[in-house]
Design an enzyme around this catalytic site. Structure first.
Site, short mmCIF file in Angstrom:
data_model
loop_
_atom_site.label_atom_id
_atom_site.label_comp_id
_atom_site.label_asym_id
_atom_site.label_seq_id
_atom_site.Cartn_x
_atom_site.Cartn_y
_atom_site.Cartn_z
N ARG A 12 0.83 -1.20 0.00
CA ARG A 12 0.00 0.00 0.00
C ARG A 12 0.87 1.25 0.00
O ARG A 12 1.97 1.25 0.56
CB ARG A 12 -0.92 0.02 1.23
CG ARG A 12 -1.85 -1.19 1.33
CD ARG A 12 -2.76 -1.11 2.54
NE ARG A 12 -3.55 -2.33 2.70
CZ ARG A 12 -4.68 -2.57 2.05
NH1 ARG A 12 -5.14 -1.67 1.19
NH2 ARG A 12 -5.34 -3.69 2.24
N LYS A 38 -3.81 -19.88 -4.71
CA LYS A 38 -4.69 -18.94 -5.41
C LYS A 38 -3.93 -18.37 -6.61
O LYS A 38 -2.86 -17.79 -6.45
CB LYS A 38 -5.13 -17.84 -4.45
CG LYS A 38 -5.98 -18.36 -3.32
CD LYS A 38 -6.13 -17.35 -2.19
CE LYS A 38 -6.93 -16.14 -2.60
NZ LYS A 38 -7.14 -15.23 -1.44
#
Length: 481
Positions: free
Chosen positions: A78, A219
């Site tokens: 971030r 994933k």
């Protein structure tokens, strides 16, 4: 609690579905595996602990193994704080990322991740705020990255950053993941989902920590994982097509073909594959889905995916029970289509060159030829049932196992109805037990036949080497073997 479909349903638990009463309703409506998202959990993990206890209580009540999937957060990148909370970035402008911990402006931002500075190169793409802002790196120095704004927009504080072209020198498990994983393994979850896998080596590194404590589901959400897909599939126990982040990191129009490619490779390897994200997205706020969403779910079922998954729909949506019921009905309807078998088998999955895989393929062929009613698999580790399910047979697959962890693991596997039972005493007992369970579970009627696969000697894991055929007499007992 026999399901009338072969594709399994995974549901994410959250504020809308965390009560024991709702968890039981969701299971009855069709959930086979419950997903616990660890992104929102912190020690002492009281929330996941309560969810786990509620799921196991439902399991005990209904006597049917239920899988629990613990989804680790993975590495999150971030930007720092922005002056005024948000700054508007202009198209064509040069924007700088640096390691100076001050508020950002319309021309720069703090990026507190040295790994990005070490790995990124000119020409690489930077995506911010789930891809809403796109930049191209034009220069990189030790402590700065300069990028040209290609797709402009407002950049708010703490928004996410992703780098689809960059392989980052990071451990697949963050410190938070390691804490969460230690808790999950002690709790006794069945599957651990690894987020943002970059390559097969990431899975092998995670395996060193997880060991055999849980099965690993990787994933697929990064271009680097697509590039190394064969190795990722080989190193994993299962695969998740994480279409949300995959559609951010790669052009969204590529996601449907990538979904099919990933599904084919996982099926060919005999690894369960879960299709996830935004399957019934509109049901977060609506009691009915769009027609496009219904078609999307059906497509995953027609492709032979082992499981289809709900995320926000069941975790925070207004209609979690309706969403599960809808997904259940869509899967049943798709599997009832006259062309279903042809579509599922459109992708050829030749058996792997092992005796166990040859036995599984033979069981499917014999069952079809003799019009038998079910395939019964005695399995200690789940490998026999996985091999049979890989064939996508057109008749029920019953997995018989003395190991509760195996039953829970198989809850995500296509077509497998698992029953917990003790190992038979001998071959005659094996046939009697298989016939009785198939009859009791309503998979076979008097006068019909079943096929049984197992490993001999009984109880030896990984030794699928035997096929038996049995017919039931009018009293439901083995009449001919």
């Amino acid at each position: 609690m026999r399901r009338t479909r072969r594709a399994k349903i995974v549901a994410t638990l959250g504020p809308a579905s965390s009560s024991p009463e709702m968890i039981e309703k969701l299971f009855v409506a069709g959930v086979d595996v419950f997903r616990i998202n660890m992104s929102h959990s912190r020690p002492p993990h009281d929330g996941p602990k309560k969810l786990h206890a509620a799921i196991r209580a439902v399991e005990a009540k209904f006597g049917r193994p239920i899988g629990i999937l613990c989804d680790l957060q993975g590495p999150k990148f971030r930007v720092g704080e922005m002056a005024g909370g948000v700054q508007d970035l202009k198209e064509g402008a040069t924007f700088r990322f640096d390691q100076t911990e001050t508020e950002g402006s319309a021309s720069r931002a703090f990026l507190p991740h040295p790994q990005i500075f070490a790995a990124i190169e000119p020409g690489h793409t930077l995506l911010l705020d789930d891809g809403k802002i796109r930049m191209r790196v034009i220069d990189k120095k030790k402590d700065t990255i300069d990028a040209k704004v290609i797709v402009p927009g407002p950049l708010a504080s703490r928004k996410g950053v992703s780098m689809p072209d960059t392989i980052l020198p990071i451990n697949p498990l963050t410190e938070k993941d390691k804490v969460d994983l230690d808790f999950a393994l002690r709790l006794g979850v069945d599957w651990v989902a690894l987020s943002f896998v970059q390559r097969g080596e990431d899975v092998r590194l995670a395996r060193q920590i997880i060991g055999q404590g849980a099965s690993i589901m990787s994933k697929i959400e990064k271009p680097s994982a697509i590039a190394d897909l064969d190795d990722v599939v080989a190193a994993s126990d299962g695969i998740m097509v994480a279409r949300g982040d995959l559609g951010v990191e790669m052009p969204v129009e590529r996601v449907p073909s990538l979904q099919k490619q990933i599904t084919r490779k996982a099926r060919a390897a005999g690894k369960p594959v879960v299709v996830a994200t935004q399957m019934l997205e509109s049901m977060i706020s609506s009691p009915v889905p769009t027609r496009a969403e219904v078609s999307d779910v059906a497509t995953a079922v027609f492709d032979g995916a082992d499981a289809i998954m709900l995320s926000a729909e069941s975790a925070v949506g207004k209609f979690p029970l309706e969403a599960i019921s809808m997904m259940n009905r869509i899967a049943i309807e798709a599997e009832s289509d006259p062309g279903y078998d042809a579509m599922v088998h459109a992708t050829s999955t030749p058996p792997q060159a092992t005796g166990a895989d040859a036995i599984a393929a033979a069981a499917h062929a014999i069952a079809d030829t003799l019009k038998l009613s079910a395939i019964i698999c005695y399995t200690a580790t789940g490998s026999t049932a996985l091999r049979v399910a890989r064939e996508r047979p057109g008749l029920p697959v019953i997995g018989l196992s003395p190991v509760v962890a195996t039953g829970r693991k198989l809850a995500v596997v296509w077509g497998v109805h698992c029953v917990l039972t003790s190992d038979p005493e001998n071959q005659a007992d094996m046939v009697r037990k298989a016939c009785k369970i198939a009859l009791d579970e309503d998979f076979v009627r008097a006068g019909e036949g079943i096929i049984i696969t197992a490993g001999m000697p009984l109880g030896s894991p990984g030794t699928t080497n035997m096929i038996r055929i049995a017919y039931l007499d009018e009293q439901g007992r083995p009449a001919a073997v």
